[in-house]
Enzyme design. Structure first.
Site, PDB file in Angstrom:
ATOM      1  N   GLY B 320     -28.923  -4.475  81.439  1.00 18.94           N
ATOM      2  CA  GLY B 320     -28.746  -3.004  80.286  1.00 18.94           C
ATOM      3  C   GLY B 320     -28.165  -2.024  81.308  1.00 18.94           C
ATOM      4  O   GLY B 320     -27.305  -1.697  80.541  1.00 18.94           O
ATOM      5  N   TRP B 323     -24.601  -3.369  80.309  1.00 21.57           N
ATOM      6  CA  TRP B 323     -24.282  -2.368  79.202  1.00 21.57           C
ATOM      7  C   TRP B 323     -24.087  -1.264  79.291  1.00 21.57           C
ATOM      8  O   TRP B 323     -22.670  -0.751  78.589  1.00 21.57           O
ATOM      9  CB  TRP B 323     -25.461  -2.853  78.365  1.00 21.57           C
ATOM     10  CG  TRP B 323     -24.743  -2.154  77.476  1.00 21.57           C
ATOM     11  CD1 TRP B 323     -24.769  -3.396  75.752  1.00 21.57           C
ATOM     12  CD2 TRP B 323     -25.460  -1.144  76.374  1.00 21.57           C
ATOM     13  NE1 TRP B 323     -24.803  -2.049  74.995  1.00 21.57           N
ATOM     14  CE2 TRP B 323     -25.376  -1.072  75.192  1.00 21.57           C
ATOM     15  CE3 TRP B 323     -25.712   0.222  76.986  1.00 21.57           C
ATOM     16  CZ2 TRP B 323     -25.540   0.269  74.004  1.00 21.57           C
ATOM     17  CZ3 TRP B 323     -26.309   1.674  75.973  1.00 21.57           C
ATOM     18  CH2 TRP B 323     -25.552   1.002  75.244  1.00 21.57           C
ATOM     19  N   HIS B 324     -24.039  -0.338  80.304  1.00 24.70           N
ATOM     20  CA  HIS B 324     -23.831   1.409  80.098  1.00 24.70           C
ATOM     21  C   HIS B 324     -22.289   1.029  80.661  1.00 24.70           C
ATOM     22  O   HIS B 324     -21.871   2.408  80.176  1.00 24.70           O
ATOM     23  CB  HIS B 324     -24.820   1.441  81.279  1.00 24.70           C
ATOM     24  CG  HIS B 324     -25.863   2.469  80.369  1.00 24.70           C
ATOM     25  ND1 HIS B 324     -26.936   1.761  79.908  1.00 24.70           N
ATOM     26  CD2 HIS B 324     -26.424   3.826  79.233  1.00 24.70           C
ATOM     27  CE1 HIS B 324     -28.105   2.207  79.463  1.00 24.70           C
ATOM     28  NE2 HIS B 324     -28.093   2.737  78.947  1.00 24.70           N
ATOM     29  N   GLY B 325     -22.188   0.337  81.408  1.00 25.55           N
ATOM     30  CA  GLY B 325     -20.595   0.613  82.055  1.00 25.55           C
ATOM     31  C   GLY B 325     -20.385  -0.243  83.070  1.00 25.55           C
ATOM     32  O   GLY B 325     -20.856  -0.804  83.640  1.00 25.55           O
ATOM     33  N   PHE B 469     -20.187   4.527  76.249  1.00 32.71           N
ATOM     34  CA  PHE B 469     -20.635   3.328  77.114  1.00 32.71           C
ATOM     35  C   PHE B 469     -19.962   2.568  75.479  1.00 32.71           C
ATOM     36  O   PHE B 469     -20.846   1.561  74.882  1.00 32.71           O
ATOM     37  CB  PHE B 469     -21.805   3.025  76.823  1.00 32.71           C
ATOM     38  CG  PHE B 469     -22.379   4.243  77.800  1.00 32.71           C
ATOM     39  CD1 PHE B 469     -23.086   5.321  78.167  1.00 32.71           C
ATOM     40  CD2 PHE B 469     -21.698   4.510  79.161  1.00 32.71           C
ATOM     41  CE1 PHE B 469     -23.752   6.086  78.511  1.00 32.71           C
ATOM     42  CE2 PHE B 469     -21.956   5.203  80.298  1.00 32.71           C
ATOM     43  CZ  PHE B 469     -23.457   6.327  79.873  1.00 32.71           C
TER      44      PHE B 469
END
Lengths: 334, 469
Positions: B320, B323-325, B469
């Site tokens: 997770g 996923w953001h960066g 993102f």
């Protein structure tokens, strides 16, 4: 009441009440709302006969030069047109109102010529067709074009909500009112937006580090951390000089910005780009005269500046004296 | 095109007005689809082919999954969809990160390989629309959803402009049935949609954009500021990211509601959470439920023993974070939350929840939860792990040296948002409740929002944080 009627009543009052509050606050807080900051040509030294000298610029030139002193020095009336954060783009339109001056002094600086700083009053002064034409003939990217054109719907929005897009003025005004309530004897604080001609006694070198950082950060945010001196303002500058040359002499007065602005906002590349834009103007109009107050050594420290771009009560006499000395030579030339 | 721009207002008004003119339902949906693609093309014309291509592929996979029964073939089809979506995501988002880290790994083995940098532009919204599309193929594979029969409806499900660029991640089971009916918003729904848009605009323009320059200043060079300023900066960022992202989502949900479609809420007063588990039920709900349904549960969830549950939680949160960066700071952020979730589970295993409300323990829990969340935001926001460490060290030691920058905007924003989280009931939905009130109450509420916008909205807006993102 039907739901449709209810909906429209709610919508109307939800817009009308904030509109009334916005109109009331503009006056009470002294916020620069919609409309030109100046609607008329300012006139100084009207006791003198003779052909007026016209000054065009923003609050920077208004604060930098003591026009009474200049009028006394040259025995001529001094006319002035200005817009807050104005640039040649706005001056081109404003100066067209004055047709009887035979000398035009255009005040410019690294702040005013920077395309990334768009005057709040652009839409009030410059017709949208002119802006679209200049954007089409410059190499600006789509983000800049959107930023520039968005001033026009904002202009109309300000007819209903004059404080729209003036949050800084609102917050500064509220803070001043609040401080007045706490300390009624101290009067209005100096940390407020300058008007076109009012000279301050503040010295940027006396600012606490936090205040300087906040102000720099606000400018970084306003220009979105980029600088450019070759866009619509540059095109308007050329047109302004070209038209003014038909009426008489043109003098470009390059005003200083504070060392903090110079060193912490601009890179060497930006400064070179600024100089390049000035050279381009000089090559475009070789007859134009130049007065470079920005190169005076006195302005290389912070004592003569009240904020990042405006001279203070110490800087004004220095600038006025230097201007008059150079201007005398220019006016004596045939 | 961002929601708070004049061109979006004009675009949306045109879409709303023209869409109502279609007598043919199919033509109306084609119009919405074209409008959605034009909306995406305002950012980058070429990348619209990317979203079109992946949507088409997933539609085809869905149709084939509906016709094929053989488990091996079904798995292969699903794998194709996942490989393409995740492959694209990895290529655009993680290529440079992988290249840099491979170079470091080779270095450990004594092989000097210079890190290469590839100039790859990240398509806006790729993390959102790939996840949205994958949720469809996974649900069809699991036979929880019938395959969509109409390609136009499926393309519109993926590309619908209110949620295209930064979510919420809408489930096909929720949105496709809405697309099959001719939705028209009633006046109360339009009022509710406008109210939610206005609330979102206030959060974004009057709060987030106002404090953004000051927060950026503090995070740009944390060594320059004293400990108190750094605390203010961290709190400011917590407010900035909440108002920015939830404001965007409010506008997305509001716009959809005005068009007659319903999206599920994506934020529910997250800073009023009493523990980290509750935080993840209230923050970016569409992502956390996606991770729960398509990662945590398939990994085994809590069905394979305590240790495996903790491993599954950590894996889910690490991914997770990623996923953001593409950066170790995001992974560390995810790890922090993973550790928090695990510790909360351990705590609950030893200290079961007691009935009734104890104000003292609840307050302590809230403070601990906020502390973890804010600490995590420092890693999330800092440019590098080193900067985050300096920030935390100076903040926790209340460093006395450095400039003290007490931004009144940050102080006001922090006070306002935390006060609202403290006083307003946790599950209160403003946009649903207020339109049901009396006319004077609604006028006061909406006037307040419009007033906040015209008085305090920043002129120069910052980009939406979650667009990166």
């Amino acid at each position: 009441m039907t739901s449709r009627r209810q909906f429209w009543i709610i919508l109307f009052f939800s817009l009308a009440i904030p509109s009334l509050i916005s109109h009331a606050l503009v006056g009470w807080l002294g916020v620069h709302g919609g409309g030109k900051v100046t609607n008329s040509v300012s006139k100084t030294g009207t006791q003198f006969q003779g052909v007026p000298i016209l000054f065009a610029g923003s609050s920077m030139i208004g604060v930098a030069l003591d026009k009474e002193e200049v009028a006394q020095e040259f025995g001529r009336p001094i006319y002035g047109v200005a817009a807050a954060s104005g640039s040649p783009a706005e001056n081109e339109i404003l100066t067209a109102e004055v047709t009887n001056a035979n000398v035009l002094v255009i005040g410019v600086s690294e702040y005013e010529l920077d395309e990334e700083f768009i005057s709040d009053f652009r839409a009030d002064i410059v017709p949208i067709a002119q802006t679209i034409h200049d954007l089409a003939h410059s190499d600006e990217g789509w983000p800049y074009i959107k930023r520039c054109l968005s001033r026009y719907p904002l202009y109309y929005l300000r007819k209903i909500f004059p404080t729209a897009g003036c949050s800084e003025g609102v917050m500064v005004g509220l803070r001043a009112k609040f401080l007045q309530l706490l300390h009624p004897e101290s009067g209005r604080r100096n940390e407020n937006l300058p008007t076109l001609n009012t000279v301050s006694t503040d010295r940027i070198c006396d600012w606490p580090a936090a205040r300087l950082l906040r102000n720099l950060s606000a400018l970084h945010s306003e220009c979105q951390d980029s600088h450019n001196f070759n866009g619509p303002k540059h095109l308007a500058f050329k047109r302004l000089i070209q038209r003014a040359r038909q009426q008489g002499k043109v003098v470009v007065l390059v005003l200083p910005v504070s060392p903090a602005y110079e060193n912490r906002l601009l890179t060497e590349t930006d400064k070179q780009a600024f100089e390049k834009s000035l050279r381009d103007i000089a090559a475009f109009s070789p007859e134009t005269k130049w007065i470079r107050l920005d190169q005076l050594p006195e302005f290389h420290d912070g004592t003569h500046f009240s904020d990042l771009v405006h001279l203070n009560n110490l800087g004004r006499p220095v600038a006025t004296k230097a201007f008059c000395a150079r201007m005398k030579n220019i006016l004596e030339e045939q | 095109m961002i929601f708070t721009s004049f061109e979006f207002v004009i675009f949306f008004l045109l879409v709303w007005a023209i869409r109502g003119r279609f007598s043919n339902f199919g033509a109306e949906k084609w119009f919405l689809l074209v409008a959605s693609y034009l909306f995406y093309m305002s950012w980058s014309p070429a990348y619209v082919l990317l979203i079109f291509g992946t949507s088409l592929m997933d539609f085809a996979v869905g149709r084939m999954l509906g016709q094929i029964e053989a488990p091996g073939k079904r798995k292969a089809l699903l794998s194709i969809s996942l490989a393409l979506n995740l492959g694209l995501l990895c290529y655009f988002k993680y290529t440079n990160f992988l290249a840099a880290n491979l170079s470091v790994i080779f270095g450990f083995f004594g092989l000097h390989v210079a890190p290469r940098y590839y100039s790859i532009i990240l398509p806006v919204g790729i993390s959102f629309f790939t996840f949205q599309s994958m949720s469809y193929t996974i649900d069809v594979y699991r036979r929880k959803l019938e395959p969509c029969r109409n390609v136009r409806d499926f393309l519109l499900f993926v590309a619908f402009f209110p949620q295209l660029e930064a979510g919420p991640i809408v489930r096909a089971s929720y949105f496709l049935p809405q697309l099959r009916q001719r939705m028209r918003a009633t006046l109360p729904e339009i009022e509710s949609g406008l109210a939610q848009c206005a609330l979102g605009a206030v959060k974004k323009m009057a709060i987030s954009d106002q404090i953004s320059p000051h927060v950026d200043l503090i995070f740009a060079d944390p060594g320059k500021f004293d400990g108190l300023t750094l605390w203010l900066g961290a709190l400011g960022y917590a407010i900035q990211i909440y108002c920015d992202f939830s404001g965007y989502t409010d506008m997305a949900i509001g716009c959809a509601r005005i068009l007659g479609y319903t999206f599920v809420e994506n934020f529910q007063m997250p800073y009023s959470s009493v523990n980290i588990t509750e935080f993840w039920h209230r923050w970016h709900i569409s992502l956390s439920t996606w991770l729960r349904d398509y990662l945590y549960i398939p990994l085994g969830g809590n069905r394979k023993g305590t240790a495996r549950t903790y491993v599954n939680l950590m894996a889910t949160m690490l991914l997770g974070g990623l996923w953001h960066g593409a950066g170790w700071n995001f992974i560390i952020w995810g790890a922090l939350h993973g550790v928090g979730l695990v510790l909360h589970k351990v705590w609950r295993a030893f200290v079961p929840a007691k009935p009734g409300r104890n104000l003292l323990t609840e307050s302590l829990s809230r403070v601990l939860t906020l502390g973890l969340v804010i600490g995590g935001w420092i890693f999330f926001r800092a440019r590098t792990f080193g900067e985050a460490s300096i920030y935390l060290e100076r903040m926790l030691s209340l460093a006395g040296s450095g400039t003290r920058l007490l931004s009144p905007q940050i102080v006001a924003a922090v006070a306002l948002v935390f006060l609202i989280h403290l006083l307003v009931p946790k599950d209160y939905n403003w946009a649903v409740d207020v339109p049901g009130r009396t006319v004077p109450a609604r006028i006061v509420a909406y006037s307040g929002l419009v007033g906040a916008l015209v008085l305090f909205a920043a002129t120069e807006g910052a980009p939406f944080i979650y667009f990166q993102f």
